[in-house]
Write an enzyme that holds these catalytic residues in place. Structure first.
Site, short mmCIF file in Angstrom:
data_model
loop_
_atom_site.label_atom_id
_atom_site.label_comp_id
_atom_site.label_asym_id
_atom_site.label_seq_id
_atom_site.Cartn_x
_atom_site.Cartn_y
_atom_site.Cartn_z
N ASP A 1 48.28 -60.75 17.68
CA ASP A 1 47.52 -59.48 17.44
C ASP A 1 46.38 -59.32 18.10
O ASP A 1 45.40 -60.01 17.93
CB ASP A 1 47.36 -59.14 16.00
CG ASP A 1 46.94 -57.80 15.55
OD1 ASP A 1 46.60 -57.13 16.32
OD2 ASP A 1 47.33 -57.39 14.29
N ASP A 2 46.29 -58.58 19.32
CA ASP A 2 45.05 -58.36 20.11
C ASP A 2 44.99 -59.46 20.92
O ASP A 2 43.83 -59.72 21.29
CB ASP A 2 43.89 -58.00 19.14
CG ASP A 2 44.28 -56.52 18.52
OD1 ASP A 2 45.04 -55.72 18.51
OD2 ASP A 2 43.19 -56.32 17.57
N CYS B 1 48.42 -51.41 17.23
CA CYS B 1 49.40 -52.08 16.80
C CYS B 1 50.60 -51.49 16.23
O CYS B 1 51.71 -51.76 16.63
CB CYS B 1 48.79 -52.58 15.25
SG CYS B 1 47.18 -53.48 15.40
N ARG C 1 54.52 -52.18 17.45
CA ARG C 1 55.34 -53.02 16.87
C ARG C 1 56.74 -52.29 16.79
O ARG C 1 57.79 -52.97 16.64
CB ARG C 1 54.89 -53.39 15.49
CG ARG C 1 53.93 -54.50 15.46
CD ARG C 1 52.72 -54.54 14.36
NE ARG C 1 51.55 -54.99 14.90
CZ ARG C 1 51.44 -56.57 14.88
NH1 ARG C 1 52.39 -57.09 14.32
NH2 ARG C 1 50.25 -57.01 15.36
N LYS D 1 52.38 -60.07 9.82
CA LYS D 1 51.86 -58.82 9.88
C LYS D 1 52.82 -57.84 10.34
O LYS D 1 53.49 -58.01 11.30
CB LYS D 1 50.75 -58.64 10.86
CG LYS D 1 50.20 -57.12 10.78
CD LYS D 1 49.04 -57.24 11.99
CE LYS D 1 48.83 -55.61 12.29
NZ LYS D 1 47.60 -55.35 13.06
N HIS E 1 52.91 -53.89 9.57
CA HIS E 1 52.43 -52.69 9.91
C HIS E 1 53.08 -51.58 10.43
O HIS E 1 52.63 -50.79 11.30
CB HIS E 1 51.28 -52.98 10.91
CG HIS E 1 50.07 -52.08 10.91
ND1 HIS E 1 48.99 -52.50 11.83
CD2 HIS E 1 49.67 -51.20 10.14
CE1 HIS E 1 48.05 -51.37 11.58
NE2 HIS E 1 48.37 -50.72 10.70
N SER F 1 47.03 -54.34 8.70
CA SER F 1 46.01 -55.12 9.55
C SER F 1 45.04 -55.77 8.62
O SER F 1 44.77 -55.27 7.51
CB SER F 1 45.02 -54.38 10.47
OG SER F 1 45.88 -53.71 11.73
N HIS G 1 43.45 -60.73 15.32
CA HIS G 1 42.86 -59.39 14.98
C HIS G 1 41.52 -59.48 14.16
O HIS G 1 41.77 -60.58 13.18
CB HIS G 1 43.77 -58.45 14.36
CG HIS G 1 43.45 -56.98 14.08
ND1 HIS G 1 42.35 -56.77 12.98
CD2 HIS G 1 43.84 -55.97 14.55
CE1 HIS G 1 42.13 -55.44 13.13
NE2 HIS G 1 43.16 -54.91 13.88
N ASP H 1 50.96 -58.01 20.79
CA ASP H 1 51.21 -56.36 20.65
C ASP H 1 50.28 -55.49 21.46
O ASP H 1 50.84 -54.44 21.55
CB ASP H 1 50.91 -56.28 19.05
CG ASP H 1 49.56 -56.30 18.78
OD1 ASP H 1 48.55 -56.90 19.30
OD2 ASP H 1 49.23 -55.52 17.66
N ASN H 2 49.15 -55.94 21.99
CA ASN H 2 48.50 -54.91 23.15
C ASN H 2 47.45 -56.05 23.21
O ASN H 2 47.26 -57.13 23.01
CB ASN H 2 47.86 -53.97 22.26
CG ASN H 2 47.26 -54.12 21.01
OD1 ASN H 2 47.75 -53.69 19.79
ND2 ASN H 2 46.14 -54.58 20.81
N LYS I 1 42.42 -53.27 24.68
CA LYS I 1 42.96 -52.55 23.55
C LYS I 1 42.60 -51.14 23.37
O LYS I 1 41.25 -50.66 23.58
CB LYS I 1 42.64 -53.32 22.45
CG LYS I 1 43.29 -52.73 21.09
CD LYS I 1 43.00 -53.33 19.63
CE LYS I 1 43.52 -52.64 18.45
NZ LYS I 1 43.25 -53.26 17.23
#
Length: 466
Positions: free
Chosen positions: A30-31, A70, A74, A124, A126, A149, A229, A281-282, A302
């Site tokens: 995540d991130d 996010c 996803r 996660k 989301h 998150s 994240h 994810d990004n 992001k």
């Protein structure tokens, strides 16, 4: 064991028919930025386990998510569709959100479960916290993780502290004193607040348990880590009190946990029949500085449609299927994973439903990709650009407030990514024909997606069971 009953739920016939189909593991951070792995050029973060995956597998240097935040990202990974096509494009979900991923969508988990695979989501989610939108409504046999998150509070997202700060890093106990993020098993909250210091390790424990329990049948493990994240937390044995090393600590802890999972796959003798995909994810949340990552050579991060927002690190590992120690610049996306996994299992996706992914299994041995374009939407779902081949056009709105009046203009940017991966040289004025061609294609692609948008689940909807 939590997952010990899965095998009894599968018939012997299904297990026999699926014996030659690969296990699939997707590790989704995540991130995490493009520059945050040793195999992607980091000189400050040690990632020996993921680097080993790259040395034994295939590294993708032109791999994109479908959005820079996010929830849309996803949704796209699991369904092979642009977030807008499935109504999941308008930013991220919150604890008060009344919608989520529609159970009528055909996910990777749905597809593999129909083939007799054991399926588990650990991490996660989301994509909606209501029972109708959680993993077990979307093809997974079980779920263990946080529903949104780790900077969000149950039940109404109120009374949150600053999301990331050196003070929070110094006070690791703050995860159980300041946050109210829930841990869910299937559809039930089992820990509130979740102890985020140990969550990455506990995800891995559950993942290892699942793999071990299902080693004699095909399985699909989706492991979307909550970290890096913000806010950042690690267990005591991975903690460095220097806040300048906060992000580094978290990535290195993730890498160690990836190593534990990969060791399990190897020790169980599953290497020759398992495909593992590691990606993010990004891009990195740059405004949080030492609590965020780096996009390396890419521009921004992001929340933006620049390369740093959506081009992410990707490593695919699969001895016997994916050549070792190879790198490709093939144009690829998370949306391509569903059709690629279908191809690896020698099966077809359901007819009558349009998706936006391609089978990219050919890129295991070639730089040629069936993907030639990617439409870029802002973090809130606004059409903002397109890449076609090596050319990328961005049409970014710019709002100005002056004398009580608000005006919006559009800034046009055109880059040749083969020559300018950092997006520094705007060619919009010097290549008008290319710019107009991309602009027309961007509008046409968005028009088709908009006309064929499928509905999300909403709390007022009648729940659809699969």
């Amino acid at each position: 064991m939590l997952f010990g009953s899965f095998a009894s739920q599968r018939t012997t016939k299904a297990a026999t028919e699926s014996a030659d189909r690969p296990n699939v593991i997707i590790i989704f951070t995540d991130d995490q930025g493009y520059g945050d792995l040793g195999c992607f050029g980091s000189t400050t973060i040690a990632t020996p386990n993921i680097d080993r995956m790259a040395a034994e597998g295939h590294t993708y240097t032109s791999f994109y998510t479908a959005c820079s935040v996010c929830s849309p990202s996803r949704a796209a990974l699991l369904t092979g569709s642009y977030p807008k096509r499935i109504g999941m494009h308008q930013h991220v979900l919150f604890p008060k959100s009344d919608y989520g991923l529609n159970a009528t969508e055909h996910t990777i988990a749905d597809h593999l479960k129909s083939l007799g695979y054991a399926t588990a989501c650990v991490g996660k989610w989301h994509l909606g916290h209501h029972p109708e939108t959680l993993p077990r409504a979307n093809g997974f046999d079980s779920y263990y993780g946080i529903p949104y998150s780790n900077d969000m509070n149950h039940p109404a997202n109120q009374n949150k502290p600053r999301m990331a700060s050196d003070e929070l890093w110094a006070d690791q106990e703050s995860c159980v004193t300041l946050w109210q993020t829930p841990l869910i098993e299937n559809e039930t909250i089992i820990e509130l607040p979740v102890d985020q210091r140990t969550i990455t390790r506990r995800y891995t424990d559950r993942a290892i348990e699942f793999v071990t329990s299902n080693q004699d049948q095909p399985f699909f493990l989706y492991l979307p880590h909550s970290m890096p994240h913000i806010p950042l937390y690690v267990p005591a044995d991975a903690y460095d009190p220097d806040p300048q090393n906060a992000y580094k600590c978290v990535i290195e802890h993730i890498d160690a946990e990836v190593g534990r999972l990969m060791d399990t796959v190897r020790e169980l003798g599953l290497s020759e029949n398992t495909v593992v995909i590691y990606t993010s994810d990004n891009g990195p949340w740059l405004r949080f500085k030492n609590h965020g990552g780096t996009a390396g050579v890419l521009r921004d991060g992001k929340g933006t449609t620049f390369e740093g927002g959506q081009r992410v690190p990707c490593v695919m590992w699969g001895p016997g299927r994916i050549p070792a120690g190879t790198t490709t610049d093939a144009f690829t996306s998370t949306m391509d994973l569903l059709p690629t996994i279908a191809a690896l299992t020698n099966t077809s996706l359901p007819k009558g439903t349009t998706i936006d992914g391609f089978d990219i299994s050919s890129t295991f041995t070639s730089d040629e990709s069936p993907r030639n374009e990617l439409v870029f939407y802002s973090s809130r779902g606004t059409l903002e650009g397109i890449r076609v081949g090596d050319w990328k056009l961005l049409a970014k709105p710019k709002t100005k407030n002056k004398d009580g009046k608000t005006t919006t203009t559009v800034e046009h940017l055109l880059f040749n990514l083969a020559e300018d991966i950092s997006e520094e040289n705007n060619r919009y004025a010097t290549e008008p024909e290319i710019a107009e061609r991309l602009k027309a294609r961007m509008i046409a692609a968005d028009k088709e997606i908009t006309a064929n948008t499928r509905p999300v689940w909403r709390r007022t909807d009648t729940a659809v069971s699969k």
